[in-house]
Design an enzyme around this catalytic site. Sequence first.
Site, PDB file in Angstrom:
ATOM      1  N   GLY A  35      16.800  35.596  12.876  1.00  0.00           N
ATOM      2  CA  GLY A  35      16.490  35.612  15.203  1.00  0.00           C
ATOM      3  C   GLY A  35      16.425  36.947  15.530  1.00  0.00           C
ATOM      4  O   GLY A  35      16.317  36.831  16.445  1.00  0.00           O
ATOM      5  N   GLU A  36      17.215  37.819  15.155  1.00  0.00           N
ATOM      6  CA  GLU A  36      17.328  38.888  15.697  1.00  0.00           C
ATOM      7  C   GLU A  36      16.215  39.922  15.773  1.00  0.00           C
ATOM      8  O   GLU A  36      15.592  39.609  15.225  1.00  0.00           O
ATOM      9  CB  GLU A  36      18.297  39.900  14.591  1.00  0.00           C
ATOM     10  CG  GLU A  36      19.417  39.467  14.645  1.00  0.00           C
ATOM     11  CD  GLU A  36      21.111  40.391  14.366  1.00  0.00           C
ATOM     12  OE1 GLU A  36      20.461  41.468  13.844  1.00  0.00           O
ATOM     13  OE2 GLU A  36      21.359  39.843  14.219  1.00  0.00           O
ATOM     14  N   HIS A 127      13.429  31.742  43.311  1.00  0.00           N
ATOM     15  CA  HIS A 127      14.351  30.973  44.291  1.00  0.00           C
ATOM     16  C   HIS A 127      14.763  31.210  45.747  1.00  0.00           C
ATOM     17  O   HIS A 127      14.694  30.459  46.489  1.00  0.00           O
ATOM     18  CB  HIS A 127      14.919  30.597  42.865  1.00  0.00           C
ATOM     19  CG  HIS A 127      15.125  28.970  43.417  1.00  0.00           C
ATOM     20  ND1 HIS A 127      13.749  27.650  43.388  1.00  0.00           N
ATOM     21  CD2 HIS A 127      16.118  28.244  43.650  1.00  0.00           C
ATOM     22  CE1 HIS A 127      14.666  26.536  43.183  1.00  0.00           C
ATOM     23  NE2 HIS A 127      15.717  27.002  44.142  1.00  0.00           N
ATOM     24  N   LYS A 191      14.643  14.980  50.308  1.00  0.00           N
ATOM     25  CA  LYS A 191      14.572  14.179  48.622  1.00  0.00           C
ATOM     26  C   LYS A 191      16.124  14.490  48.659  1.00  0.00           C
ATOM     27  O   LYS A 191      16.984  14.881  49.709  1.00  0.00           O
ATOM     28  CB  LYS A 191      14.089  15.062  47.867  1.00  0.00           C
ATOM     29  CG  LYS A 191      14.210  16.642  47.528  1.00  0.00           C
ATOM     30  CD  LYS A 191      13.744  16.818  46.333  1.00  0.00           C
ATOM     31  CE  LYS A 191      13.792  18.436  46.269  1.00  0.00           C
ATOM     32  NZ  LYS A 191      14.113  19.295  45.032  1.00  0.00           N
ATOM     33  N   GLY A 224       8.086  15.491  37.759  1.00  0.00           N
ATOM     34  CA  GLY A 224       8.880  14.747  38.198  1.00  0.00           C
ATOM     35  C   GLY A 224       8.827  14.697  39.825  1.00  0.00           C
ATOM     36  O   GLY A 224       8.585  13.715  40.310  1.00  0.00           O
ATOM     37  N   THR A 225       9.476  15.766  39.862  1.00  0.00           N
ATOM     38  CA  THR A 225       9.763  15.641  41.361  1.00  0.00           C
ATOM     39  C   THR A 225       8.330  15.710  42.356  1.00  0.00           C
ATOM     40  O   THR A 225       7.980  14.755  43.250  1.00  0.00           O
ATOM     41  CB  THR A 225      10.465  16.493  41.811  1.00  0.00           C
ATOM     42  OG1 THR A 225      12.160  16.804  41.152  1.00  0.00           O
ATOM     43  CG2 THR A 225      11.201  16.679  43.462  1.00  0.00           C
TER      44      THR A 225
END
Length: 306
Positions: A35-36, A127, A191, A224-225
Amino acid sequence: MKVFSGSANFPLAQKIAQYLGETVSPRELFVFPDGERRVQIQENVVDEDTVVVQPTATPVDSNYMELFFLCDSLKRSGARSVTAVVPYLGYQRQDHVFRDGEAVSLAVIVKMLESIGVDRVISCDLHSIKIPEFFTIPMTHLSALPLFAHTIREENLLKNSVLISPDMGGIRRIKQMSEMLDGLPYAVLEKDRNLDTGNVAIVRIEGEVAKRALIVDDMISSGGTIVKAADFLRQRGVEEIVIFVTHAVFSKEAPKLLQESLITKVYVTDSVYVSEEKRFAKLEILSLADMMATSLRDHEVTKQSF
C-alpha cells in the site's frame, strides 16, 4: 506553468490545464503491494511554477499522501513554486476539538502542507469560513455559488422559486446566493440531531416556501439529510426540488437514495470525481475548471506585476 495531477481527479486536472493552454505533465505513481506509494516527476521543473491538482475525498488518506509526495518531489526537483489545487479539502470538518482528547486533524494537514514547502493552496467552498486562518501561506478560497447562480438563470429556475438552506449553518451561504439572484427569497430549515444515534430530523422552517425549492449546500455525503429535507418540503406543498451542492462526497448508498427520492435534479461540481458507478439519471456535473484556471492565471499576472 506546469500542471501535475494525482490520481484523485485527473479529468479536472486536464480541464484546468486546457484552460491554461497547457497539458498535464507526466509523472509516475506506483503503489507497492503493502500500500505504500512512490511518485516520480518525469519532466524538468527547475525554476518553473508548478501546480498539483488533487482533491482529497475518499480515499482521503491515500489522496493526501499522493499530494504530499507530489509537492515534495516538485520542491526537491527545483520548482520555483508549488501551488496545491485541492478543490475538496479532506478533514475540513475536523477543524476544532469536539471532545476532550481529540486532535484538530485539519491543523495537522495544514502543517504538513506548509512543512513540505507548498507555496499556495486553492480550495473551494470550505465547511467554515475560518479555515483559511489555519494557513500561514497564501490560501485562496473559491466558491461555486456564482456557477450555481449562472445555472439557475440558464435553466430558467428563478420563477416561483425559493432558496433553501438545509440547516442553520448555511445561512451565510444562502444569503450570498440570494444577493446573486437579485434578492430571490430564501428560507432555512432547522434540524435536530440525536447525539446517541446520529439520526437527523427536520423540525421546522424559517421562511416561506414556493412551488419550487432550490436547496444549496456545500456537500452531500450519505444523502440522508438532504432527502429528509426534500420530504419535509414536499409535505409543505413544494412541487419541485432542485439540489445545488459543491462537493459530491457520495457514500456507497447515496446515489441510489438520491435517485429514488422526491428530488427532481441534483447539480454538483467536479471538485470530487464522480465515478461511473456513482452517477445516476438525476445527476448533472458542473465544472470548476474555468474558475480554478482563472485563479491560477490571475495569480501569475499579479506576481509578474511586482
